[in-house]
Write a protein that holds these residues in place. Structure first.
Motif, PDB file in Angstrom:
ATOM      1  N   GLU B 130       0.863  -1.066  -0.037  1.00  0.00           N
ATOM      2  CA  GLU B 130       0.132  -0.156   0.121  1.00  0.00           C
ATOM      3  C   GLU B 130       0.730   1.358  -0.050  1.00  0.00           C
ATOM      4  O   GLU B 130       1.914   1.358   0.666  1.00  0.00           O
ATOM      5  CB  GLU B 130      -0.926  -0.014   1.092  1.00  0.00           C
ATOM      6  N   LEU B 131       0.708   2.161  -0.860  1.00  0.00           N
ATOM      7  CA  LEU B 131       1.294   3.341  -0.855  1.00  0.00           C
ATOM      8  C   LEU B 131       0.939   4.666  -0.237  1.00  0.00           C
ATOM      9  O   LEU B 131      -0.411   4.566  -0.068  1.00  0.00           O
ATOM     10  CB  LEU B 131       1.645   3.642  -2.265  1.00  0.00           C
ATOM     11  N   ALA B 132       1.875   5.552   0.286  1.00  0.00           N
ATOM     12  CA  ALA B 132       1.337   6.793   0.954  1.00  0.00           C
ATOM     13  C   ALA B 132       0.672   7.692  -0.268  1.00  0.00           C
ATOM     14  O   ALA B 132       0.773   7.636  -1.266  1.00  0.00           O
ATOM     15  CB  ALA B 132       2.529   7.414   1.528  1.00  0.00           C
ATOM     16  N   PHE B 133      -0.122   8.817   0.428  1.00  0.00           N
ATOM     17  CA  PHE B 133      -0.629   9.784  -0.215  1.00  0.00           C
ATOM     18  C   PHE B 133      -1.499   9.093  -1.533  1.00  0.00           C
ATOM     19  O   PHE B 133      -1.963   8.222  -1.172  1.00  0.00           O
ATOM     20  CB  PHE B 133       0.646  10.831  -0.595  1.00  0.00           C
ATOM     21  N   ASP B 134      -1.260   9.773  -2.842  1.00  0.00           N
ATOM     22  CA  ASP B 134      -1.944   9.393  -3.792  1.00  0.00           C
ATOM     23  C   ASP B 134      -0.852   8.602  -4.627  1.00  0.00           C
ATOM     24  O   ASP B 134      -1.056   8.657  -6.089  1.00  0.00           O
ATOM     25  CB  ASP B 134      -2.578  10.571  -4.544  1.00  0.00           C
ATOM     26  N   HIS B 135       0.071   8.196  -4.022  1.00  0.00           N
ATOM     27  CA  HIS B 135       1.151   7.589  -4.980  1.00  0.00           C
ATOM     28  C   HIS B 135       0.812   6.205  -5.808  1.00  0.00           C
ATOM     29  O   HIS B 135       1.510   6.391  -6.919  1.00  0.00           O
ATOM     30  CB  HIS B 135       2.270   7.338  -4.242  1.00  0.00           C
ATOM     31  N   GLN B 136      -0.303   5.775  -5.336  1.00  0.00           N
ATOM     32  CA  GLN B 136      -0.663   4.513  -6.143  1.00  0.00           C
ATOM     33  C   GLN B 136      -1.389   5.334  -7.501  1.00  0.00           C
ATOM     34  O   GLN B 136      -1.037   4.844  -8.446  1.00  0.00           O
ATOM     35  CB  GLN B 136      -1.963   3.704  -5.398  1.00  0.00           C
ATOM     36  N   GLU B 137      -2.028   6.350  -7.272  1.00  0.00           N
ATOM     37  CA  GLU B 137      -2.717   6.677  -8.417  1.00  0.00           C
ATOM     38  C   GLU B 137      -1.635   7.357  -9.468  1.00  0.00           C
ATOM     39  O   GLU B 137      -1.428   7.200 -10.648  1.00  0.00           O
ATOM     40  CB  GLU B 137      -3.538   8.174  -8.078  1.00  0.00           C
ATOM     41  N   ILE B 138      -0.589   7.992  -8.865  1.00  0.00           N
ATOM     42  CA  ILE B 138       0.598   8.655  -9.605  1.00  0.00           C
ATOM     43  C   ILE B 138       1.040   7.485 -10.545  1.00  0.00           C
ATOM     44  O   ILE B 138       1.514   7.391 -11.731  1.00  0.00           O
ATOM     45  CB  ILE B 138       1.654   9.140  -8.807  1.00  0.00           C
ATOM     46  N   LEU B 139       1.310   6.316  -9.661  1.00  0.00           N
ATOM     47  CA  LEU B 139       2.010   5.226 -10.395  1.00  0.00           C
ATOM     48  C   LEU B 139       1.177   4.471 -11.554  1.00  0.00           C
ATOM     49  O   LEU B 139       1.863   4.092 -12.544  1.00  0.00           O
ATOM     50  CB  LEU B 139       2.426   4.098  -9.152  1.00  0.00           C
ATOM     51  N   ASP B 140       0.013   4.582 -11.244  1.00  0.00           N
ATOM     52  CA  ASP B 140      -0.947   3.897 -12.210  1.00  0.00           C
ATOM     53  C   ASP B 140      -0.773   4.975 -13.625  1.00  0.00           C
ATOM     54  O   ASP B 140      -0.648   4.288 -14.680  1.00  0.00           O
ATOM     55  CB  ASP B 140      -2.281   3.820 -11.669  1.00  0.00           C
ATOM     56  N   VAL B 141      -0.790   6.072 -13.296  1.00  0.00           N
ATOM     57  CA  VAL B 141      -0.632   7.103 -14.494  1.00  0.00           C
ATOM     58  C   VAL B 141       0.809   6.950 -15.262  1.00  0.00           C
ATOM     59  O   VAL B 141       0.777   6.729 -16.453  1.00  0.00           O
ATOM     60  CB  VAL B 141      -0.742   8.390 -14.100  1.00  0.00           C
TER      61      VAL B 141
END
Lengths: 233, 233
Positions: B130-141
DNA sequence: CCAAAAGTGTTAAAACTACACCCATGA
DNA sequence: TCATGGGTGTAGTTTTAACACTTTTGG
């Protein structure tokens, strides 16, 4: 990071490159909306619409707000482009700007009618005045993005009226891609994709045979896209 | 705009999605480098490398500096991705982040060797914490951008060692595009473009016939690009 | 009746897809 | 000698590119 921010902060703005396409006869051309500045620096010079990002609004909201305030344009296609952060891009202080580009059809949105936009005007992309700050660079990047993206995403329709002729559509692509396309091959390709639907209407007030009007069928596009279809011109 | 900035300023950071590709046998996989946080919020959680933009550095410089400081990686492919500005993306205060993505080959850059990077580690994109902040979204983009861009820009080579086999190249594309490719057709296509040149070397230490090593010829690529050539896989 | 643009098919070349076997090497 | 991946060609299909004339309409 025990204190959130130990250093001086850059200021943050948004700037918007608004592309408009004129699908009238003769006048067919890609245009950009510029604002005449009434303050230094670059007082009296032309610049992209834009302004500071407020602390309680998203970047997209800031772009939409500035666009509405400075040009009167609302509910138009808007997409983030790139963020420009050269240290000396603003002579006053450090300003980072998140650039957006927007697409609009010139027939549907009469800029002159808007009282907030007295100093806004359309310029042909091929014949621009000198621009303030690094706005020419931003515009170049936006133009390049438009050229690239129009080929594999159906954003070109945003630049046309709701009902358009295949000739207007082809001409739009010719202007953006800067090359001639074969009329028969173009029509074959576009109609084969089934996302541009024939209407029962035809052009009006033309001094020759009137062309059939078509419209972009977003529902069908979305459905086909889910099935793995890829738009491409 | 008589005063440059009447409002509170959002803070500005950069975050970097570093993709690494492991071209060893068996292990062939796309990975992302993450940093374990040692401060709240999300203390002990994993996050993208990144940090605040200083007022005297460009965004690219900030990204390169943070990358070097937090992971030891230098002189690698780096490109701006997108700027994320949701109002509540950082629970402490308003923080806008300019996201970058970087590409690196895992063989050439041993992350563990760097003393500054004790809490940095590679994770397979398919199996992330699980990633901090919105970092999963950034990674997906970023992942989406990589998938799209790899097909029409020769950035995939950044993920491979300087000399690579055609099998490694094909496998890289299979992993990123998430589908199998036909070996003969792939080799035909790649070699026909003339931007991947045969060397006189072959693989070493493999328990079967050794494959020839190739390398990406950037000079030829640039020359052909000027002549209108378009890379496409 | 003329000017202007609308509308329409065919053919050749190129690109793409599917597919299977022999070869070289190290263990 | 066997297991493993390296390396190679062809044929059918699809896609693309090039190309010119007739029709409709308003002035």
């Amino acid at each position: 990071m025990s204190h959130a921010y130990e250093f001086a902060r850059p200021a943050l703005t948004v700037d918007i490159v608004v592309f408009g396409f004129d699908s009238e006869y003769g006048e067919e051309d890609l245009k950009v909306m510029l604002i005449q500045r009434d303050l230094a620096p670059y007082e009296g010079g032309w610049a992209l619409p834009g302004g500071f990002v407020r602390v309680e609004e998203t970047l997209d909201d800031a772009a939409r707000r500035e666009l509405a305030e400075e040009t009167g344009l609302k509910d138009i296609y808007l997409e983030q482009l790139y963020t420009f952060g050269a240290v000396e891009r603003d002579p006053r202080e450090r300003v980072v700007t998140v650039a957006y580009y927007a697409l609009v059809n010139l027939e549907g949105h009469d800029i002159q009618a808007n009282t907030d936009a007295r100093n806004a005007a359309w310029f042909p992309v091929s014949d621009l005045p000198e621009l303030a700050f690094d706005h020419q660079e931003i515009l170049d990047v936006a133009h390049e993005r438009l050229r690239g993206k129009v080929r594999y995403q159906p954003i070109g329709f945003e630049l046309l009226p709701d009902r358009f002729t295949l000739r207007q559509l082809q001409h739009l692509y010719e202007v953006i891609l800067d090359r001639e396309l074969d009329k028969r091959n173009f029509r074959k390709k576009v109609l084969a994709m089934e996302i541009v639907k024939e209407t029962k209407e035809i052009e009006k007030d033309v001094a020759h045979r009137a062309a059939r009007l078509y419209h972009f069928d977003k529902r069908t596009y979305d459905r086909l896209t889910k099935q793995g279809f890829n738009f491409e011109i």
